[in-house]
Design an enzyme around this catalytic site. Structure first.
Site, mmCIF file in Angstrom:
data_model
loop_
_atom_site.group_PDB
_atom_site.id
_atom_site.type_symbol
_atom_site.label_atom_id
_atom_site.label_comp_id
_atom_site.label_asym_id
_atom_site.label_seq_id
_atom_site.Cartn_x
_atom_site.Cartn_y
_atom_site.Cartn_z
ATOM 1 N N ARG A 39 6.541 -7.627 0.641
ATOM 2 C CA ARG A 39 6.568 -6.303 -0.251
ATOM 3 C C ARG A 39 7.786 -7.022 -1.113
ATOM 4 O O ARG A 39 7.917 -6.404 -2.141
ATOM 5 C CB ARG A 39 7.914 -6.164 1.679
ATOM 6 C CG ARG A 39 8.493 -4.264 0.856
ATOM 7 C CD ARG A 39 9.200 -3.430 1.684
ATOM 8 N NE ARG A 39 8.254 -3.746 3.416
ATOM 9 C CZ ARG A 39 8.783 -3.318 4.029
ATOM 10 N NH1 ARG A 39 9.513 -2.975 4.041
ATOM 11 N NH2 ARG A 39 8.075 -2.960 5.283
ATOM 12 N N HIS A 85 -2.416 -0.596 2.858
ATOM 13 C CA HIS A 85 -1.098 -0.093 3.203
ATOM 14 C C HIS A 85 -0.036 0.895 3.874
ATOM 15 O O HIS A 85 -0.334 1.528 2.878
ATOM 16 C CB HIS A 85 -0.096 -0.373 1.686
ATOM 17 C CG HIS A 85 0.819 -0.617 1.121
ATOM 18 N ND1 HIS A 85 1.040 -2.422 1.137
ATOM 19 C CD2 HIS A 85 1.905 -0.210 0.422
ATOM 20 C CE1 HIS A 85 2.586 -1.905 0.846
ATOM 21 N NE2 HIS A 85 2.987 -0.855 0.661
ATOM 22 N N TYR A 129 -0.732 16.834 -8.135
ATOM 23 C CA TYR A 129 -0.368 17.853 -9.341
ATOM 24 C C TYR A 129 -0.442 16.544 -10.687
ATOM 25 O O TYR A 129 -0.868 16.690 -11.157
ATOM 26 C CB TYR A 129 0.973 18.388 -9.855
ATOM 27 C CG TYR A 129 1.410 18.819 -8.874
ATOM 28 C CD1 TYR A 129 0.714 20.456 -8.859
ATOM 29 C CD2 TYR A 129 2.907 19.687 -8.351
ATOM 30 C CE1 TYR A 129 1.316 21.229 -7.582
ATOM 31 C CE2 TYR A 129 3.201 19.751 -7.194
ATOM 32 C CZ TYR A 129 2.883 21.533 -7.133
ATOM 33 O OH TYR A 129 2.913 22.328 -6.636
#
Length: 747
Positions: A39, A85, A129
């Site tokens: 990570r 993931h 968007y």
């Protein structure tokens, strides 16, 4: 004891007892390793964390090349989360958006369309968007992925395969930098110029034992995407790159712009890396409002796509260099970027690496990728040569092959037996198209066969020679330099390397325009500075129930000292006092004066004087006035008081004697030399009391006599003082006739 397997419920879990310390330790260690490896820390080989690697791999599977159309980020994050993931789409989208921000990434890995945030600190629009595709830089990271260049591993649920590391044709770890916080360790790597990194890699190929100083000739400092000027000394940069830890001073780029009538302004065109422009402006505006930089009048933001911050000086006589050096100290126009090159050097082991070690890890990775791709290509060539040899046999015996295919029930076995073909060759012949039977095709097959044999020999030679392998890697790096180096669009160095100019520290007083003012403080502690030197007996307005207490002339460059009953001195800059149009502001809001503490004395600071301070218990000492100036709002503790004892007296020292009067109206006079000079403490006993405490103390010249004001307001001077002279800490005698009832000496 019964065997747990003998239970009727075979699905019941097996309970195991273990000490809590061991259980917590094992589980926390597992969590820590997972955070470090999967990570927070990047891999030294491709410079990516798992989330970034998985995003780019998911985009490559969606065929989002630089020449293809854009795709909604919601689709990209959804595929990444569903296949590779499983940690939430918001975390994935944040990582995706950052890879598209050209003010965060020196070489963006994602080409974004839509609102992906800005340098002001505004976040990107929602993923539904925005759209994205890969950049040329990210495609270069994938080169060779389909040619067995790296190992693959099962994804989290075993349905898919994902690469453990990307082939990475350039040192992305240093090119784009990285940051992250793991368990017990962190990493923070600045971006660098890719052309300079390639030069360093080429030098390291020629001289594997190259010194850190030599590498610094190729990579002199980081290269931040927002530009700026790096003013860190070369020896500090060398030490940082040698140890993997250090810091770089990065400041904004600015220039002066001439206006009409001799006026000028400062234009800031680049700000330091990871500094939000909006917060920077707020901070500088606060400095102006609080008058911490009196020579700066205003700041304006005229930025469009490029940064343009306007700084207006208070007067045209201000030195621009002094103004900017002050701003560099007090704002984020200059930052220190702390470097900590803590990376997974082999994909598993965290290590703080030097610049040379990181480049060596990348080069070793490139060599492994080269060998694996060569072996993969060799296998492909061998397979193709086998097929071509079968085709050539078929062309030489074309009529017989056609006859076998038309007449035999099992033509494959017959051809294999008759022409000594392999299964692969026979299958290829049977799958051959009719158009391939023309004469021209036979010539093409022979030409291809010869070409592949030459290529195969070259690959075998390269695999057998380490020098040829490094030569091939060097050629690949030169291609990278051609695509991303200083001559490529956006490849030139952005962060300038310079020496910090030597500018003498200018005290704050020197920046303040000297103007006369009159400081007025009311009985309730409201203070203001009125313009000009007005008459000290002039009638002024105060709040209802309030009235004048302290009033004196000063200048805007002066300091005011406030002595409180808690024994602390507070310092106020006259330039920071509120104007005289209103009633002012409470002193308690300007300094941290407790509610229970009262103002004892307020006066203009003069560094060459000494002060006599004393408590209600009759203890006191002499302190240099220069030692009582406070640098913070909390003030400076000088006279130590405890319990019901409070500070009561603060007077300037002059003369050779000390006069003390207690609440019992007894006066004692003793030589000033009997009082010690201290910087802080309780002091020594001035006068002894049975009841009550100290009322007042003063210093004077014995030959000139002691003065006070009588009940009629007239000043009286007593010269015959033999009856009140004594040793320090004595009780004294009753005050002379006519001594004021408030037990106060005249200043």
């Amino acid at each position: 004891m019964a065997d747990p397997t003998d239970s009727d419920d075979i699905s019941a879990p097996l309970e195991v007892s273990e000490p809590l310390r061991r259980a917590l330790g094992d589980r926390y260690l597992t969590y820590a390793l997972s955070t470090i490896m999967h990570r927070a820390l990047p891999d030294a080989r491709d410079g990516l964390k798992p989330v970034h690697r998985r995003i780019l791999y998911a985009m490559s599977r969606l065929n989002l090349s630089p020449t293809s159309g854009f795709l909604k980020c919601a689709k990209i994050t959804g595929d990444t989360m569903g296949d590779f993931h499983p940690h939430g789409n918001q975390a994935i989208y944040d990582a995706l958006a950052r890879m598209a921000q050209d003010f965060n990434m020196r070489y963006p890995l994602v080409d974004g369309q839509g609102n992906f945030g800005n340098i002001d600190g505004d976040g990107p629009a929602a993923e539904r968007y925005t759209e994205a595709r890969m950049t040329t830089a990210s495609v270069a990271m994938m080169d060779g992925l389909a040619e067995n260049a790296v190992d693959f591993r099962p994804n989290y649920d075993g349905r898919q395969q994902e690469p453990e590391v990307l082939p990475a044709t350039y040192p992305n770890l240093l090119a784009n930098g990285s940051s992250g916080i793991a368990v017990g360790m962190a990493t923070n790597i600045p971006p660098h110029n890719l052309g300079e990194l390639v030069d360093a890699c080429l030098h390291l190929i020629k001289a594997p034992n190259a010194r850190d100083e030599t590498l610094l000739d190729h990579v002199p400092a980081p290269d931040f995407p927002t530009g700026g000027v790096i003013v860190e000394p070369r020896e500090n940069v060398l030490e940082a790159y040698r140890t993997g830890r250090g810091a770089f001073r990065l400041r904004a780029r600015w220039e002066t712009e001439d206006l009409s009538r001799g006026q000028w302004q400062i234009v800031v065109t680049e700000i330091p890396y990871q500094v939000q422009k909006s917060k920077l402006i707020e901070k500088i505006a606060e400095l102006i409002q609080t008058k911490r930089i009196p020579i700066l009048a205003d700041i304006r933001d005229e930025s469009a796509e490029d940064i343009r911050l306007i700084l207006e000086p208070r007067a045209k006589t201000v030195d621009p260099q002094v103004l900017m050096e002050t701003l560099f100290k007090l704002s984020d126009l200059e930052i220190r970027f702390s470097m900590n090159m803590n990376v997974l050097i082999d994909g598993r082991t965290p290590k703080v690496c030097s610049l040379k070690e990181v480049l060596r890890a990348f080069l070793d990775h490139r060599r492994e990728v080269l060998v694996r791709r060569a072996e993969h290509r060799l296998a492909k060539i061998d397979h193709r040569l086998e097929v071509l040899e079968g085709y050539i046999i078929a062309f030489l015996n074309l009529d017989r092959v056609i006859e076998i295919i038309r007449t035999e029930d099992e033509p494959k076995e017959v051809m294999m037996a008759e022409f000594e073909l392999s299964d692969t060759q026979a299958e290829a012949i049977l799958n051959m198209r009719l158009r391939s039977l023309r004469k021209l095709e036979e010539m093409e097959l022979k030409r291809e066969h010869e070409t592949l044999l030459i290529e195969r020999a070259e690959i075998e030679d390269m695999l057998a020679s380490e020098d040829l392998q490094w030569k091939k890697i060097a050629d690949q790096l030169r291609e990278v330099r051609k695509a991303f180096g200083k001559d490529a669009p956006g490849g030139a160095r952005r962060s300038e390397i310079a020496d910090a100019p030597e500018v003498e520290d200018v005290p704050l007083e020197a920046m303040i325009e000297r103007e006369p003012v009159t400081v007025v403080c009311s009985q309730m502690g409201w203070i203001r500075a009125m313009k000009g030197h007005i008459a000290l007996d002039q009638e002024l307005k105060f709040k209802d129930g309030d009235g004048p207490r302290f009033i004196f002339h000063a200048e805007t460059t002066d300091k005011v000292l406030v002595f409180a009953s808690n024994g602390r001195f507070y310092t106020l800059g006259v330039a920071n006092l509120p104007g005289g149009r209103g009633m002012g502001e409470p002193v308690r809001l300007m300094v941290d004066l407790p509610n229970e503490a009262q103002i004892i004395e307020m006066f203009l600071h003069k560094a060459d004087r000494k002060l006599l301070i004393a408590s209600s218990a009759g203890d006191g000492f002499v302190v240099p006035e220069a030692d009582v100036v406070a640098q913070t709002r909390s003030g400076k503790q000088v006279l130590n008081v405890r319990g019901d004892v409070v500070a009561r007296v603060c007077r300037t020292v002059s003369g050779d004697s000390v006069a003390v009067v207690g609440e019992n109206r007894k006066v004692l006079i003793f030589p000033l030399e009997e009082l010690p000079e201290m910087n802080r403490g309780k002091g020594v006993r001035l006068q002894k009391y049975k009841d009550g405490g100290l009322s007042d103390a003063a210093t004077f010249t014995l030959a000139d006599g002691l003065r006070w004001k009588d009940s009629g307001g007239r000043t009286r001077t007593e010269v015959m003082l033999e009856d009140w002279k004594g040793k320090r800490a004595g009780t004294g005698r009753m005050a002379p006739r006519g001594f004021p009832r408030d037990n106060r000496f005249t200043d």
